[in-house]
Design a protein around this motif. Structure first.
Motif, PDB file in Angstrom:
ATOM      1  N   CYS A   1      10.061   6.088   1.794  1.00 46.61           N
ATOM      2  CA  CYS A   1       9.430   5.701   0.530  1.00 46.61           C
ATOM      3  C   CYS A   1       8.498   6.814   0.056  1.00 46.61           C
ATOM      4  CB  CYS A   1       8.685   4.378   0.673  1.00 46.61           C
ATOM      5  SG  CYS A   1       7.430   4.337   1.943  1.00 46.61           S
ATOM      6  N   ALA A   2       8.062   6.704  -1.189  1.00 44.55           N
ATOM      7  CA  ALA A   2       7.108   7.651  -1.765  1.00 44.55           C
ATOM      8  C   ALA A   2       5.742   7.439  -1.115  1.00 44.55           C
ATOM      9  CB  ALA A   2       7.019   7.439  -3.268  1.00 44.55           C
ATOM     10  N   ALA A   3       4.939   8.499  -1.086  1.00 49.72           N
ATOM     11  CA  ALA A   3       3.627   8.416  -0.447  1.00 49.72           C
ATOM     12  C   ALA A   3       2.524   8.837  -1.408  1.00 49.72           C
ATOM     13  CB  ALA A   3       3.587   9.302   0.790  1.00 49.72           C
ATOM     14  N   LEU A   4       1.484   8.031  -1.484  1.00 45.94           N
ATOM     15  CA  LEU A   4       0.270   8.365  -2.230  1.00 45.94           C
ATOM     16  C   LEU A   4      -0.802   8.682  -1.202  1.00 45.94           C
ATOM     17  CD1 LEU A   4       0.346   5.578  -4.964  1.00 45.94           C
ATOM     18  CD2 LEU A   4       1.224   7.915  -5.099  1.00 45.94           C
ATOM     19  N   THR A   5      -1.383   9.873  -1.306  1.00 37.71           N
ATOM     20  CA  THR A   5      -2.316  10.347  -0.290  1.00 37.71           C
ATOM     21  C   THR A   5      -3.732  10.473  -0.861  1.00 37.71           C
ATOM     22  OG1 THR A   5      -1.795  12.638  -0.839  1.00 37.71           O
ATOM     23  CG2 THR A   5      -0.503  11.603   0.914  1.00 37.71           C
ATOM     24  N   GLY A   6      -4.714  10.550   0.035  1.00 37.70           N
ATOM     25  CA  GLY A   6      -6.107  10.719  -0.371  1.00 37.70           C
ATOM     26  C   GLY A   6      -6.690   9.504  -1.064  1.00 37.70           C
ATOM     27  N   ILE A   7      -6.148   8.333  -0.795  1.00 40.50           N
ATOM     28  CA  ILE A   7      -6.648   7.091  -1.391  1.00 40.50           C
ATOM     29  C   ILE A   7      -7.898   6.656  -0.629  1.00 40.50           C
ATOM     30  CG2 ILE A   7      -6.069   4.695  -1.964  1.00 40.50           C
ATOM     31  CD1 ILE A   7      -4.351   6.812  -3.433  1.00 40.50           C
TER      32      ILE A   7
ATOM     33  N   PRO B   1       9.128   0.983 -10.836  1.00 37.26           N
ATOM     34  CA  PRO B   1       8.549  -0.244 -10.300  1.00 37.26           C
ATOM     35  C   PRO B   1       9.603  -1.340 -10.158  1.00 37.26           C
ATOM     36  CG  PRO B   1       7.534   0.354 -12.412  1.00 37.26           C
ATOM     37  CD  PRO B   1       8.614   1.334 -12.133  1.00 37.26           C
ATOM     38  N   GLY B   2       9.389  -2.217  -9.208  1.00 43.89           N
ATOM     39  CA  GLY B   2      10.292  -3.332  -9.001  1.00 43.89           C
ATOM     40  C   GLY B   2       9.894  -4.105  -7.758  1.00 43.89           C
ATOM     41  N   PRO B   3      10.449  -5.294  -7.581  1.00 47.74           N
ATOM     42  CA  PRO B   3      10.060  -6.144  -6.450  1.00 47.74           C
ATOM     43  C   PRO B   3      10.464  -5.568  -5.091  1.00 47.74           C
ATOM     44  CG  PRO B   3      11.886  -7.116  -7.651  1.00 47.74           C
ATOM     45  CD  PRO B   3      11.439  -5.925  -8.436  1.00 47.74           C
TER      46      PRO B   3
ATOM     47  N   SER C   1       3.853  -2.142 -11.286  1.00 45.45           N
ATOM     48  CA  SER C   1       3.945  -1.486 -12.588  1.00 45.45           C
ATOM     49  C   SER C   1       3.276  -0.122 -12.537  1.00 45.45           C
ATOM     50  CB  SER C   1       3.307  -2.347 -13.691  1.00 45.45           C
ATOM     51  OG  SER C   1       1.913  -2.425 -13.501  1.00 45.45           O
ATOM     52  N   THR C   2       3.690   0.745 -13.480  1.00 48.44           N
ATOM     53  CA  THR C   2       3.083   2.074 -13.602  1.00 48.44           C
ATOM     54  C   THR C   2       2.822   2.383 -15.071  1.00 48.44           C
ATOM     55  OG1 THR C   2       5.214   3.197 -13.780  1.00 48.44           O
ATOM     56  CG2 THR C   2       4.300   2.978 -11.581  1.00 48.44           C
ATOM     57  N   ASN C   3       1.819   3.217 -15.305  1.00 44.70           N
ATOM     58  CA  ASN C   3       1.501   3.668 -16.658  1.00 44.70           C
ATOM     59  C   ASN C   3       0.886   5.062 -16.549  1.00 44.70           C
ATOM     60  OD1 ASN C   3       0.995   3.815 -19.391  1.00 44.70           O
ATOM     61  ND2 ASN C   3      -0.906   2.657 -19.265  1.00 44.70           N
ATOM     62  N   ILE C   4       1.590   6.060 -17.069  1.00 47.41           N
ATOM     63  CA  ILE C   4       1.096   7.433 -17.022  1.00 47.41           C
ATOM     64  C   ILE C   4       0.633   7.815 -18.413  1.00 47.41           C
ATOM     65  CG2 ILE C   4       1.720   9.835 -16.580  1.00 47.41           C
ATOM     66  CD1 ILE C   4       3.738   8.786 -14.533  1.00 47.41           C
ATOM     67  N   THR C   5      -0.611   8.313 -18.508  1.00 52.41           N
ATOM     68  CA  THR C   5      -1.188   8.655 -19.807  1.00 52.41           C
ATOM     69  C   THR C   5      -1.804  10.044 -19.782  1.00 52.41           C
ATOM     70  OG1 THR C   5      -3.311   7.655 -19.223  1.00 52.41           O
ATOM     71  CG2 THR C   5      -1.736   6.251 -20.371  1.00 52.41           C
TER      72      THR C   5
ATOM     73  N   MET D   1      -4.220  14.294 -17.261  1.00 52.43           N
ATOM     74  CA  MET D   1      -3.205  13.272 -17.044  1.00 52.43           C
ATOM     75  C   MET D   1      -3.681  12.340 -15.936  1.00 52.43           C
ATOM     76  SD  MET D   1       0.819  13.730 -16.180  1.00 52.43           S
ATOM     77  CE  MET D   1       1.153  14.444 -17.774  1.00 52.43           C
ATOM     78  N   SER D   2      -3.407  11.061 -16.092  1.00 53.40           N
ATOM     79  CA  SER D   2      -3.723  10.087 -15.054  1.00 53.40           C
ATOM     80  C   SER D   2      -2.623   9.030 -15.015  1.00 53.40           C
ATOM     81  CB  SER D   2      -5.091   9.446 -15.293  1.00 53.40           C
ATOM     82  OG  SER D   2      -5.073   8.685 -16.473  1.00 53.40           O
ATOM     83  N   ALA D   3      -2.543   8.368 -13.913  1.00 50.69           N
ATOM     84  CA  ALA D   3      -1.552   7.303 -13.749  1.00 50.69           C
ATOM     85  C   ALA D   3      -2.264   6.057 -13.239  1.00 50.69           C
ATOM     86  CB  ALA D   3      -0.470   7.729 -12.770  1.00 50.69           C
ATOM     87  N   ARG D   4      -1.919   4.927 -13.823  1.00 51.70           N
ATOM     88  CA  ARG D   4      -2.433   3.644 -13.351  1.00 51.70           C
ATOM     89  C   ARG D   4      -1.261   2.896 -12.744  1.00 51.70           C
ATOM     90  NH1 ARG D   4      -7.315   1.839 -15.025  1.00 51.70           N
ATOM     91  NH2 ARG D   4      -6.638  -0.310 -15.251  1.00 51.70           N
ATOM     92  N   VAL D   5      -1.432   2.452 -11.512  1.00 50.28           N
ATOM     93  CA  VAL D   5      -0.376   1.721 -10.821  1.00 50.28           C
ATOM     94  C   VAL D   5      -0.921   0.375 -10.358  1.00 50.28           C
ATOM     95  CG1 VAL D   5       0.880   3.765 -10.064  1.00 50.28           C
ATOM     96  CG2 VAL D   5      -0.896   2.843  -8.614  1.00 50.28           C
ATOM     97  N   GLN D   6      -0.113  -0.653 -10.536  1.00 59.71           N
ATOM     98  CA  GLN D   6      -0.484  -1.963 -10.007  1.00 59.71           C
ATOM     99  C   GLN D   6       0.350  -2.182  -8.753  1.00 59.71           C
ATOM    100  OE1 GLN D   6       0.440  -5.602 -12.164  1.00 59.71           O
ATOM    101  NE2 GLN D   6      -1.589  -6.374 -11.634  1.00 59.71           N
TER     102      GLN D   6
END
Length: 132
Positions: A3-9, A41-43, A70-74, A93-98
């Motif tokens: 899977c994808a990885a988000l780091t430094g959270i 995004p998806g279940p 969900s995702t939203n990149i702005t 640029m930023s991304a909001r992810v739920q």
């Protein structure tokens, strides 16, 4: 499972996600935005999140798996004026992810090909059994 990885959270964010309620997280790190831009995004979509920095991520590092809801990149434009003579224009640029907590896990293998490529990991599937 790969899977994808988000780091430094932040560890506080990871602790809050473990409560089980969906949360929205704003990402500003370049490697995290690139990674999330390539994921739909998806279940059934899982993301691995860890407080470890991308440079230090390796086998055996702990984190959590979350469902990507969900995702939203702005893009935000910032203009700064100084003494009426000079102005500077920047874009950010930023991304909001739920996301919603799924399970705790550990990195088995890291797939990172550079700054402009998404970060992926192979994680160990964790099993959690509840009596009752």
């Amino acid at each position: 499972m790969r899977c994808a990885a988000l780091t430094g959270i932040s560890p506080d964010v990871i602790t809050d996600l473990k409560s089980g309620r969906p949360r929205t997280v704003e990402l500003q790190s370049t490697n995290n935005i690139i990674t999330i831009a390539g994921v739909e995004p998806g279940p059934d979509t899982h993301i691995f999140m860890t407080s470890i920095d991308i440079e230090d991520l390796s086998s055996g590092d702990p984190g959590i798996c979350v469902y990507l809801l969900s995702t939203n990149i702005t893009m935000k434009r910032i203009v700064e004026f100084s003494h009426g003579l000079y102005y500077e224009e920047r874009e950010r640029m930023s991304a909001r992810v739920q996301v919603k907590y799924c399970s705790s896990s550990v990195v088995k293998q890291v797939f990172h090909e550079g700054l402009t490529k998404p970060t992926g990991v192979e994680v160990l599937k964790s099993s959690c059994y509840h009596a009752g």
